[in-house]
Design a protein around this motif. Structure first.
Motif, PDB file in Angstrom:
ATOM      1  N   UNK A  34      51.457  40.092 -18.371  1.00  0.00           N
ATOM      2  CA  UNK A  34      52.684  40.888 -17.653  1.00  0.00           C
ATOM      3  C   UNK A  34      50.497  41.255 -16.974  1.00  0.00           C
ATOM      4  N   UNK A  35      51.002  41.508 -15.243  1.00  0.00           N
ATOM      5  CA  UNK A  35      50.596  41.455 -14.676  1.00  0.00           C
ATOM      6  C   UNK A  35      50.129  42.414 -13.729  1.00  0.00           C
ATOM      7  N   UNK A  36      49.957  43.700 -13.553  1.00  0.00           N
ATOM      8  CA  UNK A  36      49.721  44.975 -13.443  1.00  0.00           C
ATOM      9  C   UNK A  36      48.613  45.166 -12.330  1.00  0.00           C
ATOM     10  N   UNK A  37      48.801  45.125 -10.577  1.00  0.00           N
ATOM     11  CA  UNK A  37      48.000  45.174  -9.967  1.00  0.00           C
ATOM     12  C   UNK A  37      48.433  46.159  -8.641  1.00  0.00           C
ATOM     13  N   UNK A  38      47.391  46.468  -7.502  1.00  0.00           N
ATOM     14  CA  UNK A  38      47.519  47.567  -6.648  1.00  0.00           C
ATOM     15  C   UNK A  38      46.058  48.146  -6.212  1.00  0.00           C
ATOM     16  N   UNK A  39      46.173  49.583  -5.722  1.00  0.00           N
ATOM     17  CA  UNK A  39      45.229  49.819  -5.648  1.00  0.00           C
ATOM     18  C   UNK A  39      45.596  51.694  -4.884  1.00  0.00           C
ATOM     19  N   UNK A  40      44.637  52.144  -4.465  1.00  0.00           N
ATOM     20  CA  UNK A  40      44.875  54.229  -4.760  1.00  0.00           C
ATOM     21  C   UNK A  40      43.752  54.376  -3.571  1.00  0.00           C
ATOM     22  N   UNK A  41      44.056  55.476  -2.760  1.00  0.00           N
ATOM     23  CA  UNK A  41      43.723  55.603  -1.767  1.00  0.00           C
ATOM     24  C   UNK A  41      43.236  57.189  -2.108  1.00  0.00           C
ATOM     25  N   UNK A  42      41.748  57.225  -1.721  1.00  0.00           N
ATOM     26  CA  UNK A  42      41.287  58.250  -2.176  1.00  0.00           C
ATOM     27  C   UNK A  42      40.689  59.290  -1.222  1.00  0.00           C
ATOM     28  N   UNK A  43      40.659  60.154  -0.861  1.00  0.00           N
ATOM     29  CA  UNK A  43      40.636  60.840   0.745  1.00  0.00           C
ATOM     30  C   UNK A  43      39.290  61.733   0.512  1.00  0.00           C
ATOM     31  N   UNK A  44      38.574  62.811   1.201  1.00  0.00           N
ATOM     32  CA  UNK A  44      36.913  63.332   1.212  1.00  0.00           C
ATOM     33  C   UNK A  44      37.845  64.767  -0.019  1.00  0.00           C
ATOM     34  N   UNK A  45      36.832  64.633  -0.349  1.00  0.00           N
ATOM     35  CA  UNK A  45      37.073  65.852  -1.511  1.00  0.00           C
ATOM     36  C   UNK A  45      37.001  65.267  -3.085  1.00  0.00           C
ATOM     37  N   UNK A  46      37.768  64.025  -2.968  1.00  0.00           N
ATOM     38  CA  UNK A  46      37.940  62.863  -3.964  1.00  0.00           C
ATOM     39  C   UNK A  46      37.105  62.530  -4.805  1.00  0.00           C
ATOM     40  N   UNK A  47      35.794  62.244  -4.322  1.00  0.00           N
ATOM     41  CA  UNK A  47      34.731  61.167  -4.401  1.00  0.00           C
ATOM     42  C   UNK A  47      34.787  59.940  -3.498  1.00  0.00           C
ATOM     43  N   UNK A  48      36.033  59.847  -2.333  1.00  0.00           N
ATOM     44  CA  UNK A  48      35.315  58.816  -1.402  1.00  0.00           C
ATOM     45  C   UNK A  48      34.659  58.657  -0.528  1.00  0.00           C
ATOM     46  N   UNK A  49      33.980  57.389  -0.611  1.00  0.00           N
ATOM     47  CA  UNK A  49      32.971  58.061   1.300  1.00  0.00           C
ATOM     48  C   UNK A  49      33.949  57.552   2.380  1.00  0.00           C
ATOM     49  N   UNK A  50      33.117  57.769   3.799  1.00  0.00           N
ATOM     50  CA  UNK A  50      33.485  57.493   4.863  1.00  0.00           C
ATOM     51  C   UNK A  50      33.795  55.909   5.169  1.00  0.00           C
ATOM     52  N   UNK A  51      33.461  54.961   5.059  1.00  0.00           N
ATOM     53  CA  UNK A  51      33.257  53.718   4.436  1.00  0.00           C
ATOM     54  C   UNK A  51      34.522  53.127   4.048  1.00  0.00           C
ATOM     55  N   UNK A  52      34.508  53.986   3.253  1.00  0.00           N
ATOM     56  CA  UNK A  52      35.561  53.484   2.313  1.00  0.00           C
ATOM     57  C   UNK A  52      36.776  53.938   1.070  1.00  0.00           C
ATOM     58  N   UNK A  53      38.101  53.427   1.817  1.00  0.00           N
ATOM     59  CA  UNK A  53      38.652  54.972   0.883  1.00  0.00           C
ATOM     60  C   UNK A  53      40.332  54.451   0.250  1.00  0.00           C
ATOM     61  N   UNK A  54      39.898  52.662  -0.236  1.00  0.00           N
ATOM     62  CA  UNK A  54      40.995  52.250  -0.814  1.00  0.00           C
ATOM     63  C   UNK A  54      40.005  51.575  -1.733  1.00  0.00           C
ATOM     64  N   UNK A  55      40.835  52.051  -2.918  1.00  0.00           N
ATOM     65  CA  UNK A  55      39.794  50.856  -4.058  1.00  0.00           C
ATOM     66  C   UNK A  55      40.897  50.119  -4.688  1.00  0.00           C
ATOM     67  N   UNK A  56      40.848  48.785  -5.250  1.00  0.00           N
ATOM     68  CA  UNK A  56      42.269  48.039  -5.796  1.00  0.00           C
ATOM     69  C   UNK A  56      41.630  48.005  -6.939  1.00  0.00           C
TER      70      UNK A  56
END
Length: 65
Positions: A34-56
């Motif tokens: 069983x495999x569960x995969x994906x990504x999340x989008x983090x915007x300013x204010x959530x710990x993300x940086x401008x160079x990267x908002x997608x995290x797999x």
């Protein structure tokens, strides 16, 4: 969707995930993964940086018969 601070919409994180099983239709007694995969989008204010908002991400488990 994950809301870190309900009064601040800039803290939203959006998760997208996919679950699949290999083989798709296992026979009785057959090993299965069983495999569960994906990504999340983090915007300013959530710990993300401008160079990267997608995290797999990926998780899997094998069930040995």
């Amino acid at each position: 969707m994950r809301i870190i601070a309900p009064d601040d919409p800039s803290t939203l994180q959006i998760y997208t995930g996919y679950l699949f099983t290999t083989p798709n239709r296992p026979a009785p007694g057959q090993d299965v993964t069983h495999t569960f995969t994906g990504f999340f989008e983090a915007f300013a204010g959530t710990g993300a940086v401008a160079e990267r908002i997608l995290y797999g991400w990926l998780a899997s488990i094998s069930v040995i018969s």
